[in-house]
Design an enzyme around this catalytic site. Structure first.
Site, PDB file in Angstrom:
ATOM      1  CD  GLU A  79      -3.088  -0.918   0.160  1.00 31.59           C
ATOM      2  OE1 GLU A  79      -2.892  -0.125  -0.699  1.00 31.59           O
ATOM      3  OE2 GLU A  79      -3.809  -1.990   0.036  1.00 31.59           O
ATOM      4  CG  ASP A 226      -5.697  -7.014  -7.737  1.00 35.65           C
ATOM      5  OD1 ASP A 226      -4.654  -7.392  -7.219  1.00 35.65           O
ATOM      6  OD2 ASP A 226      -6.623  -6.523  -6.872  1.00 35.65           O
ATOM      7  CD  GLU A 320     -14.818  -5.110  -1.037  1.00 32.39           C
ATOM      8  OE1 GLU A 320     -14.986  -4.650  -2.469  1.00 32.39           O
ATOM      9  OE2 GLU A 320     -13.754  -5.085  -0.666  1.00 32.39           O
ATOM     10  CD  GLU A 338     -10.351  -1.956  -7.767  1.00 34.15           C
ATOM     11  OE1 GLU A 338     -11.460  -1.269  -7.417  1.00 34.15           O
ATOM     12  OE2 GLU A 338      -9.446  -1.947  -7.195  1.00 34.15           O
ATOM     13  CB  THR A 424      -2.088  -0.754  -9.553  1.00 35.57           C
ATOM     14  OG1 THR A 424      -3.466  -1.598  -9.263  1.00 35.57           O
ATOM     15  CG2 THR A 424      -1.378  -0.395  -8.287  1.00 35.57           C
TER      16      THR A 424
END
Ligand code: DMJ
Length: 882
Positions: A79, A226, A320, A338, A424
């Site tokens: 993160e 991902d 989710e 996304e 991302t």
């Protein structure tokens, strides 16, 4: 900036900053917070995209002046890299672009880049492993040096966590000339590539950072993996290194072969890629259509995006997780970007105005359901529209950026966005980096790339400008057959599946419905079947099956049948017993319906899902616990009474406030600090007696949610709320179109209906948890409390709670044979496959894209016949790992 700065994130309901350590811990989610003004850094380049250049200049000055990167805080390496390092680099990229233009940022002297470099060096100790894969966490001040660091003991990390560094690290190296960053990120990627499962070319979700063993061997394109795939393709774009493209293509071929079942993307096992590992999909995979656009594979991108959009239309947001038959599996939605990201890329690729309509819907839903006075609040439950006091930094970094870009004309943006690649986290890195400081770029050192089947690249097109020049309706023609894929899908039948399982003759030696967790004989049978019972710390238990631990392959088959029965039994009972959560919406000034709180339902009183909502002003009861006749009936008459939890049964409280003339009640938890963010919701049970006399609706709020109402009462005195099953449209609330509750309550027909409702029938059953979060999925609640004392399964395992435990656990080792026993025919009607299974799999699979996602339909007999082979494969797999 007004309510939260310099905190890392805004808490949009309580209008303050989220400071780590000052709020109850939310677990891993908090690892993004490093006391480094996360949201400001993550939003820097968004300001430039939105043409807020002056604000960008001020924001950069603030970051340089205020942000400290040396805090004694343990943060996630992943993160921190994507949000903070990426944020600083994105800010730097646009700062130098602006400086060059000659108007803004003339004072700028690479200060953001220096901060980025400082942060880069702080992350490097995480790579001190033999594998080169980074530790998942690091202490910003102490690195991983123990004991001060309080980290560095972890053994596992997620694949995306280790494989999503190359863009930021390479950019840092190329901007600064310090090669070490790119080297480290490349080494981690090389290791992951080496560890891919060689026969399937897939990677698992988590890996041991010391041994390189796969810890979780399921594989998909969503959570945990991902952005590993994303970064392989984008590393090729940014760095021009062919080896990244070759790796990406190899993985992509495997994804399309095993995981893609258009329009679905379903996780499989890396060693047995024809076996589905799950019966649900997560929201993170919504980025994948965008990545497919970048790759040029437009058709499956359109299909998956369309399916996701239909799920969104059903619930306003993407939950989710949702099942293959599109039921909500995990109802939370933290305003993830996304889907907006994929919408933007699909619009760019196709020019189809449909995607603008999609974007419009997203924006309308955000404004309608998520916008609160101090910001945008995450959805705690998309079914009720209730909020969470949370606004993640990616909301401004990504969601705002992609939605703005979707509608922006070229001239609305003050620079050419095509000169940049999106990380991302949607940070912008300039493509000219590909030719700068190239010295570290290793040429392809491995020759292990497999020959790929070219058919997966049929739709690959290198240039969006020349896509479909003669067919503007191309995208529509792909969407058309999928138009009802979600609405017309059939919920999984329980009875039919069970019948089929029984028809095959074999029954497990222990039937799920007879199972008692306290019976030693039962435990013995479980053991034989390879099923273990895990007692969780909080008193709940979990069932997990390991086929290889079964006494024989026959026992393993029995274990499979037992788990299967347990899944079905539990989902059936869950449906019968569980009431969904409810919503308390504050409708008076200055909230006007914008604050929606998640509330637990009651097994007695007015059922808000059958009747319309109840609306009224709130008043505290006296005594506040509501355990005796109220001494202030005049204050609660015609109002919704606020009562404190504890000291007597919920039903007793309800009767006391009803006798005082209240039209509803809200029980507020007496455990200070409790919140539905951290504790599972439950439904209030009756008192074992007949509760038909209770006519008013009763809801439960945890302390944190309850204090939002209590604070409002202190500040505004007159506070009006709406009790309902789902948040109501604010426009209707404002226009006062809601039907007053007394009209609803006085309808005798409805009262009768209510008395015969299944919920009332189940009054004497256990006070089950309301499943509002998949964090609870693995377990079975055996707790009882004073008010929940009627739990009907104090000693035995309640199958009602076993659904997900059994399904997830079973799926770890086996395919779920209950899957795909229904499909959707062309008219969208539910079809019993018992008689048609064979014909459908032979005919429709090939010709009908509508049902191609059911291609793994397989009768149970054949699955069981395959079982021996599975066991052998798993044994092989274990050997492989060794
Ligand atoms: C973002 O932080 C990034 O996009 C990340 O790769 C995964 N998803 C979150 C937002 O959902």
């Amino acid at each position: 900036m007004e309510h939260a700065y310099p905190a890392d994130e805004l808490m949009p309901l309580t209008c303050r900053g989220r400071v780590r350590g000052q709020e109850p811990s939310r677990g891993d989610v908090d690892d993004a917070l490093g006391k480094f003004s996360l949201t400001l850094i993550d939003s820097l380049d968004t300001l430039v995209v939105l043409n807020k250049t002056k604000e960008f200049e001020d924001a950069v000055r603030k970051v340089l002046k205020d942000v400290n990167l040396d805090n004694d805080v343990v943060v996630s390496v992943f993160e921190t890299n994507i949000r903070v390092l990426g944020g600083l680099l994105g800010g730097h990229s646009l700062a130098i672009m602006l400086k060059e233009k000659g108007e803004y940022m003339q004072w700028y002297n690479d200060e953001l880049l220096q901060m980025a470099k400082q942060l880069g060096y702080k992350l490097l100790p995480a790579f001190n492993t033999t594998s080169g894969l980074p530790y998942p966490r690091i202490n910003l001040k102490f690195g991983i040096r123990k004991p001060e660091a309080r980290t560095g003991t972890e053994t596992d990390t997620c694949t995306a966590c280790a494989g999503t560094l190359i863009l930021e690290f390479a950019a840092l190296s190329r901007f600064t000339g310090a090669t070490i960053f790119e080297e480290y990120a490349r080494k981690a990627l090389d290791f992951l590539w080496e560890k891919r499962q060689r026969s399937s070319n897939l990677v698992g979700v988590t890996i041991n950072i010391h041994t390189g063993d796969w810890v979780r061997k399921d594989s998909g394109v969503g959570a945990g993996i991902d952005s590993y795939y994303e970064y392989l393709l984008k590393a090729y774009v940014l760095l021009g290194d062919d080896s990244f493209l070759e790796r990406f293509n190899t993985h992509y071929d495997a994804i399309m072969r095993y995981i893609s079942q258009p329009p679905l993307l379903l996780d499989v096992h890396i060693h047995k890629p024809m076996l589905n590992a799950r019966t649900w999909m997560d929201a993170l995979l919504a980025f994948f259509p965008g990545l497919q656009v970048l790759k040029g594979d437009i058709r499956p991108a359109i299909e998956t995006h369309e399916m996701l959009y239909q799920v969104i239309k059903k619930h306003n947001f993407l939950p989710e997780a949702f099942t293959t038959d599109f039921r909500v599996h995990w109802a939370q939605h933290p305003l993830r970007p996304e889907f907006a990201e994929s919408t933007y890329f699909l619009y760019k690729a196709t020019g189809d105005p449909y995607y603008l309509e999609v974007g419009k819907t997203l924006i309308e839903n955000l404004n309608k359901y998520a916008r609160v006075p101090c910001g945008f609040a995450a959805m705690k439950d998309v079914r009720t529209g209730s909020h969470e006091d949370r606004m993640d930094s990616f909301f401004l970094a990504e969601m705002f950026k992609y939605l703005y870009l979707l509608f922006a004309d070229k001239e609305d943006i003050i620079f050419d966005i095509e000169d940049y690649i999106f990380t991302t986290e949607a940070h912008l890195l300039p493509l000219w980096l590909s030719t700068t400081n190239q010295s570290i770029a290793k040429k392809n050192t491995t020759s292990e790339y497999t020959e790929l089947d070219d058919s997966n690249f049929d739709w690959t097109c290198p240039n969006t400008q020349i896509l479909f020049p003669n067919d503007p309706l191309y995208a529509q023609s792909i969407r058309e057959p999928l138009k009802n894929v979600v609405d017309k899908s059939c919920p999984r039948g329980i009875i039919r599946v069970r019948e089929e399982s029984f028809r095959s003759g074999a029954k497990p030696p222990l039937r799920a419905r007879d199972f008692m967790a306290t019976n030693p004989e039962h435990l013995e049978i479980l053991k034989k079947m390879g099923v273990s019972l895990i007692h969780l710390k909080d008193g709940r238990v979990q069932l997990v099956q390991h086929a290889i631990q079964a006494a024989s392959s026959i026992d393993a088959e029995d274990g499979l049948r037992f788990m299967q029965e347990m899944i079905e039994l539990s989902s059936q009972q869950q449906k019968e017993q569980q009431l969904p959560p409810r919503a308390v919406q504050i409708v008076s000034h200055p909230f006007f319906g914008r604050v929606v709180l998640t509330a637990g339902p009651a097994q007695f009183g007015l059922d808000l899902s059958k009747h319309k909502e109840t609306r009224g002003f709130v008043a505290s009861s006296k005594p506040y616990n509501g355990c005796s006749e109220l001494t202030n009936p005049e204050a609660v008459m015609g109002k919704i009474a606020l009562i404190q939890r504890g000291q007597c049964m919920f039903a007793e409280k309800a009767r006391n406030i009803q006798n005082a003339g209240a039209i509803g009640g809200i029980v507020i938890d007496d455990n200070e600090g409790s919140s539905s963010d951290t504790a599972p919701l439950f439904q209030m049970a009756g008192d074992g007696k007949d509760t038909d006399d209770i006519k008013i609706p009763m809801l439960f709020l945890f302390s944190k949610e309850g204090s939002i109402i209590l604070d409002a009462v202190r500040e505004y005195e007159e506070v009006e709320v709406l009790l309902s099953d789902k948040a109501k449209d604010r426009a209707a609330i404002l226009k006062g179109k809601m039907i007053p509750s007394y009209i609803i309550n006085s309808n005798p027909e409805m009262e009768n209906e209510e008395q015969s409702s299944p919920e009332n029938d189940s009054q004497n059953q256990s006070a089950e948890q309301v499943s509002s979060s998949s964090q609870e999925v693995d377990s079975v609640d055996q707790e009882s409390s004073e008010e929940n004392s009627l739990n009907s399964y104090p000693e035995s395992l309640s199958p009602a709670d076993m659904d997900n435990a059994a399904s997830i656990s079973a799926s770890e080792q086996t395919s779920n044979p209950t899957e795909n026993h229904e499909t959707t025919n062309l008219n969208g009607e539910c079809t019993d496959l018992d008689n048609q299974l064979q014909e459908q799999s032979e005919t429709e699979e090939d010709s009908n894209p509508n049902v191609s996602w059911g291609k793994k339909v397989q009768p149970i007999d054949s699955i069981l016949a395959d079982w021996n082979e599975d066991i052998e494969a798993f044994e092989m797999m274990e050997k492989d790992e060794l």
